[in-house]
Design a protein around this motif. Sequence first.
Motif, short mmCIF file in Angstrom:
data_model
loop_
_atom_site.label_atom_id
_atom_site.label_comp_id
_atom_site.label_asym_id
_atom_site.label_seq_id
_atom_site.Cartn_x
_atom_site.Cartn_y
_atom_site.Cartn_z
N CYS A 29 7.23 -10.47 -1.54
CA CYS A 29 5.80 -10.19 -1.43
C CYS A 29 5.26 -10.79 -0.13
N LYS A 30 4.32 -10.07 0.47
CA LYS A 30 3.66 -10.59 1.67
C LYS A 30 2.21 -10.15 1.67
N SER A 31 1.32 -11.13 1.82
CA SER A 31 -0.12 -10.87 1.89
C SER A 31 -0.70 -11.55 3.11
N TYR A 32 -1.72 -10.94 3.68
CA TYR A 32 -2.49 -11.54 4.76
C TYR A 32 -3.92 -11.69 4.24
N GLN A 52 6.75 -0.21 -4.94
CA GLN A 52 7.23 -0.61 -3.62
C GLN A 52 8.66 -1.14 -3.67
N LYS A 76 -2.59 -7.22 0.39
CA LYS A 76 -1.18 -7.18 0.05
C LYS A 76 -0.49 -6.12 0.90
N VAL A 77 0.56 -6.52 1.60
CA VAL A 77 1.32 -5.59 2.43
C VAL A 77 2.63 -5.20 1.72
N LEU A 78 3.31 -6.17 1.16
CA LEU A 78 4.52 -5.92 0.39
C LEU A 78 4.36 -6.56 -0.99
N THR A 132 6.47 -5.35 8.97
CA THR A 132 6.32 -6.63 8.28
C THR A 132 7.62 -7.02 7.60
N LEU A 133 8.26 -6.05 6.94
CA LEU A 133 9.54 -6.29 6.30
C LEU A 133 10.56 -6.80 7.31
N GLY A 176 4.20 -1.30 5.61
CA GLY A 176 4.80 -2.63 5.71
C GLY A 176 6.21 -2.66 6.26
N LYS A 177 6.64 -1.61 6.95
CA LYS A 177 8.01 -1.57 7.47
C LYS A 177 8.25 -2.65 8.52
#
Length: 215
Positions: free
Chosen positions: A8-11, A206, A15-17, A42-43, A39-40
């Motif tokens: 998971c990734k959030s800014y 996702q 939420k991006v991932l 970002t991944l 989110g590619k």
Amino acid sequence: MLQLDQLCKSYQDKKVLESLSFEFRAPGVYAIAGPNGIGKSTLFRLIAGAEAPSSGRVLLDGLNPQDHRKAYRQKVSWAPEMDGIFPFITPDEYFRLVLNIRGQPATDYPRRLIEDLALTPFLRTRYDELSLGNKKKTLLIAALMVPAAVLLLDEACTGFDRSAQETFKKLMKDFAARAIILLVNHDADQLEGIPLTTLDMQHQSQTFLIQGDRT
């Protein structure tokens, strides 16, 4: 093996991932598909260790980029989409810098890759004075010139002419036998002829959806 475990990734509040999981068990070429903003890139930053996930983890042969910084990064090579080089440095200087950082001998200078991608005339040109195609060649060569278990290639052949595109396809086929190659590329024609598996990020949870091999 490369493992993405409930990543998971959030800014701030965005939420991006979310809950992204997948295992890359074998070498090969994997195309990461999905619309802009999903989110590619970002991944790729998470896999490269350039950013930490909000939760979940990335593991490569049991190592993660937070707890095993040096050992992990020695296994990953990344050609980012955006400029990742000082504007005043030349390709020649950059390749020598990469060798130094990785602890590789000067004899590993990537002469064959430089010749194959026709970058020789531009080795001493400032990076900010290069064409888009030659900037991308510089980033690609730097990613391929060092040993790596995982290659992250974000729009790696943008700006390539037909000859450079054919060289890129050959390189992907050669490197696919010994590395996990993750590709983001919006021009499907540039990937034509590369045996690859498409992993689609546009899925309700996702979680990667394997669509199958494309030849």
